[in-house]
Design an enzyme around this catalytic site. Structure first.
Site: not given
Ligand code: NDP
Ligand code: GDR
Length: 326
Positions: A83, A127, A129, A151
């Protein structure tokens, strides 16, 4: 029978992971956050035909008491924390919500595990990222991080909390650093799905243009179906660890568009319009992962090529748009 709890079960990866674990004979529980739009709940699970096989439990990543209650009720052997507020662009508009869900939310799950399920194995959806402004041309588990969005900053906090809970409390807590992975179940706001949906709509005469941002950005794109298997493999290892999951190939958004449009006999250049609103305050220009450790330790490698995946996505969107038109 093993029991798994998946947070983010209604997302792309949650749906594919549920399907994978059900095939393995697991009892699958999914954390469902309450929504007013109950008709869209489980749309992805429905798409895979498994909506009646996953047991949905009511809770929220931001509500620690709900997580503790669920762990006590479900008693899972494996917990997959998928999530998140996962759309990078939105994280500049909702930085605190992103930090609360994507960062603190992961810490809430870790706390609940520490308190009530310390024997369970925990997977954190980290991630690529986190590499952001890349420090090495090809990124591996040892490449330093340089997050470029709220994020990515939130994901980095969750990653280090996972490592810290492993080292502090001996939890079987693993962080999978996954590069971009897509599928017909990808959210429509992400670039691959936006492009495959756009190519389908243009082909069927519903629109003429597709507005995009930085099409020179490069990503290492794989298929979500392949990547959820890696998540499971990580939790089958005796020791928790960190793993990069990637294809090792990097492609521009521009070339990904070409693959999508050519599949329906169109030229991307005739339809793409560059629009300032789709650019980001800080961009991740290029990502390319090195999946050597996953191959050596997990025996995992990506199976689906970018071309195969984009063709599958365009075909799924053509079918979806045709259904809408009827
Ligand atoms: P999605 O955006 O498709 O799914 C996100 C999920 O999180 C949804 O089920 C969403 O529920 C749920 N969620 C959001 N907020 C909360 C909350 N407060 N409480 C409980 N659930 C919540 O993401 P993906 O499936 O693509 O990705 C899965 C995970 O992997 C994410 O953490 C993502 O950041 C990470 N990741 C993804 C990559 C990718 O390329 N796909 C690559 C690397 C990491 P709802 O349906 O109600 O919105
Ligand atoms: P990303 O995925 O930010 O890598 O995060 P996204 O598909 O949103 O963007 C990829 C690249 O495409 C460029 N781009 C556009 N992106 C979108 N969404 N819309 C556009 O119109 C557009 N035009 C160009 C972006 O600038 C970017 O460079 C995804 C998410 O799943 C994260 O949760 C996950 O952690 C990472 O992948 C790995």
């Amino acid at each position: 029978m093993k029991r798994a709890l998946i947070t983010g079960v209604t997302g792309q990866d949650g749906a594919y992971l549920s399907q994978f674990l059900l095939h393995k004979g697991y009892e699958v529980y999914g954390l469902l956050r309450r929504s007013a739009a109950s008709d869209v709940i489980g749309a992805k699970l429905r798409w895979l035909g498994i909506q009646n096989d996953v047991r949905l439990v009511d809770g929220n990543l931001t509500d620690l008491s709900s997580l503790i209650r669920i762990l006590r009720e479900v008693k899972p052997d494996e917990i997959y924390n998928l999530a998140a507020q996962s759309f990078v662009k939105s994280s500049w508009n909702q930085p605190l919500l992103t930090g609360t869900v994507t960062g603190i939310g992961a810490a809430n799950v870790l706390e609940a595990v520490r308190l009530d399920a310390p024997q369970a194995r925990f997977y954190q959806a980290s991630s690529s990222e986190m590499y952001g402004l890349v420090r090495e041309p090809v990124q591996s588990e040892t490449t330093p991080f340089y997050p470029r969005s709220p994020y990515a900053v939130a994901k980095l906090y969750a990653h280090w909390m996972t490592v810290n809970y492993r080292e502090s409390f001996g939890l079987h807590a693993t962080s999978g650093i996954l590069f971009n992975h897509e599928s017909p179940l990808r959210g429509i706001e992400f670039v691959t799905r936006k492009v495959t949906d756009g190519a389908a709509r243009i082909k069927l005469g519903l629109q003429r243009e597709l507005g995009l941002g930085n099409i020179d950005a490069r990503r290492d794109w794989g298929h979500a179906r392949d990547y959820v298997e890696a998540m499971w493999l990580m939790l089958q290892q005796d020791k928790p660890d960190d793993y990069v999951i990637a294809t090792g190939r990097t492609t521009t958004v521009r070339d990904m568009c070409r693959i999508a449009f050519e599949h329906v006999g169109l030229k991307a250049d005739d339809h793409i319009v560059i629009k300032p609103e789709f650019f980001r305050p800080a961009e991740v220009d290029i990502l390319q992962g090195n999946p050597a450790k996953a191959k050596a330790m997990l025996g995992w490698q990506a199976r689906t090529t970018l071309e195969e995946m984009i063709h599958e996505m365009v075909d799924a969107d053509l079918a979806r748009v045709r259904r809408e038109m009827n």
